[in-house]
Write a protein that holds these residues in place. Structure first.
Motif, mmCIF file in Angstrom:
data_model
loop_
_atom_site.group_PDB
_atom_site.id
_atom_site.type_symbol
_atom_site.label_atom_id
_atom_site.label_comp_id
_atom_site.label_asym_id
_atom_site.label_seq_id
_atom_site.Cartn_x
_atom_site.Cartn_y
_atom_site.Cartn_z
ATOM 1 N N ASP A 59 0.813 -1.214 0.000
ATOM 2 C CA ASP A 59 0.000 0.000 0.000
ATOM 3 C C ASP A 59 0.848 1.267 0.000
ATOM 4 O O ASP A 59 0.480 2.285 0.591
ATOM 5 N N ARG A 132 -1.079 -1.403 -10.628
ATOM 6 C CA ARG A 132 -0.816 -2.331 -9.524
ATOM 7 C C ARG A 132 -0.064 -3.561 -10.034
ATOM 8 O O ARG A 132 0.157 -3.708 -11.226
ATOM 9 N N GLU A 159 -1.592 6.508 2.987
ATOM 10 C CA GLU A 159 -2.187 7.360 4.020
ATOM 11 C C GLU A 159 -1.256 8.500 4.417
ATOM 12 O O GLU A 159 -1.712 9.596 4.737
ATOM 13 N N LEU A 182 -7.995 7.807 -5.251
ATOM 14 C CA LEU A 182 -7.863 6.408 -4.869
ATOM 15 C C LEU A 182 -8.547 6.133 -3.536
ATOM 16 O O LEU A 182 -9.267 5.136 -3.378
ATOM 17 N N LEU A 183 -8.354 7.015 -2.574
ATOM 18 C CA LEU A 183 -9.023 6.840 -1.287
ATOM 19 C C LEU A 183 -10.537 6.877 -1.442
ATOM 20 O O LEU A 183 -11.265 6.105 -0.810
ATOM 21 N N THR A 184 -11.023 7.751 -2.300
ATOM 22 C CA THR A 184 -12.466 7.826 -2.547
ATOM 23 C C THR A 184 -12.967 6.565 -3.229
ATOM 24 O O THR A 184 -14.013 6.018 -2.855
ATOM 25 N N ARG A 186 -11.878 3.605 -3.037
ATOM 26 C CA ARG A 186 -11.941 2.505 -2.069
ATOM 27 C C ARG A 186 -13.199 2.569 -1.201
ATOM 28 O O ARG A 186 -13.685 1.541 -0.734
ATOM 29 N N SER A 187 -13.710 3.771 -0.995
ATOM 30 C CA SER A 187 -14.857 3.935 -0.101
ATOM 31 C C SER A 187 -16.194 3.762 -0.809
ATOM 32 O O SER A 187 -17.228 3.662 -0.150
ATOM 33 N N GLY A 191 -15.552 -0.532 -5.028
ATOM 34 C CA GLY A 191 -14.143 -0.272 -4.756
ATOM 35 C C GLY A 191 -13.333 -0.061 -6.027
ATOM 36 O O GLY A 191 -13.840 0.445 -7.031
ATOM 37 N N MET A 192 -12.084 -0.458 -5.985
ATOM 38 C CA MET A 192 -11.193 -0.228 -7.122
ATOM 39 C C MET A 192 -11.586 -1.055 -8.336
ATOM 40 O O MET A 192 -11.253 -0.704 -9.465
ATOM 41 N N ASP A 193 -12.316 -2.154 -8.129
ATOM 42 C CA ASP A 193 -12.761 -2.968 -9.261
ATOM 43 C C ASP A 193 -13.792 -2.238 -10.111
ATOM 44 O O ASP A 193 -14.052 -2.646 -11.250
#
Length: 209
Positions: A59, A132, A159, A182-184, A186-187, A191-193
């Protein structure tokens, strides 16, 4: 009401290019306003750019520290570069930049976000990718020059970068947008998918597949 940017082009009565540089130029357009009056708008014409938020298995984000003369700062940034060839596939450009600046390759690519950096004074469009499954690139390192010869490379926890952004300690546009996007992602649901595929259309800079 749908919250979505839409293309539109107001009538231009006259256009000139008072300056042409190596990669960019300055254009002066006389634009007809809604009240019928004509106003001059000067702006930088830019080929467009790509940037890569490369995230490793711990991460951490791959970042570079580079001198930027216009702002007289050394900035922490994510790998990025110009779309040097008109119509160039932005994914190919991003893969090239990740190799040249960090000697890294990635197996998993997604579109993180698309932005206009300064739409009031420049037509630059940037596509920021999420990369990734990182590994060392094959072959010799790319030979760097000029500002890049002094470039530093690091991997910093996501972070920690977010805290630096919100504290006003990190200022590079692509890093700020990439980290917070990216943080958004994930929420949100999926998610990232749920991010767009790497070859998703980009109307701001159309490209061949």
């Amino acid at each position: 009401m749908t919250i979505k940017d839409t293309p539109e082009e107001w009538r231009v009565t006259e256009s000139a290019t008072p300056y042409r540089g190596n990669k960019t130029s300055v254009r002066a357009d006389d634009v007809v306003m809604p009240d019928g009056k004509v106003a001059r708008r000067d702006y930088q014409v830019h080929p467009g750019s790509v940037a890569v938020l490369a995230l490793d298995g711990e991460d951490r984000v791959l970042v570079l520290r580079q001198y930027r003369h216009p702002v007289r700062h050394k900035l922490w940034e994510i790998p990025a570069g110009l779309l040097d060839v008109p119509g160039e596939n932005p994914l190919h450009a991003a893969q090239r930049e990740l190799y040249e600046e960090a000697h890294v390759k990635a197996e998993d690519w997604r579109v993180l976000t698309d932005v206009y950096t300064t739409p009031g004074g420049c037509d630059e469009a940037v596509r920021i990718f999420l990369a990734r499954d990182l590994s060392a690139a094959d072959g010799d390192r790319f030979e760097v020059a000029e500002e890049e010869a002094d470039m530093e490379l690091a991997r910093i926890p996501l972070e920690e970068l977010a805290r630096g952004v919100l504290a006003g300690e990190l200022h590079n546009n692509c890093l700020v947008v990439g980290v917070l996007s990216l943080l958004t992602a994930r929420s949100l649901e999926g998610g990232m998918d749920a991010l767009r595929p790497a070859e998703a259309p980009w109307p701001a800079r159309p490209f061949a597949s």
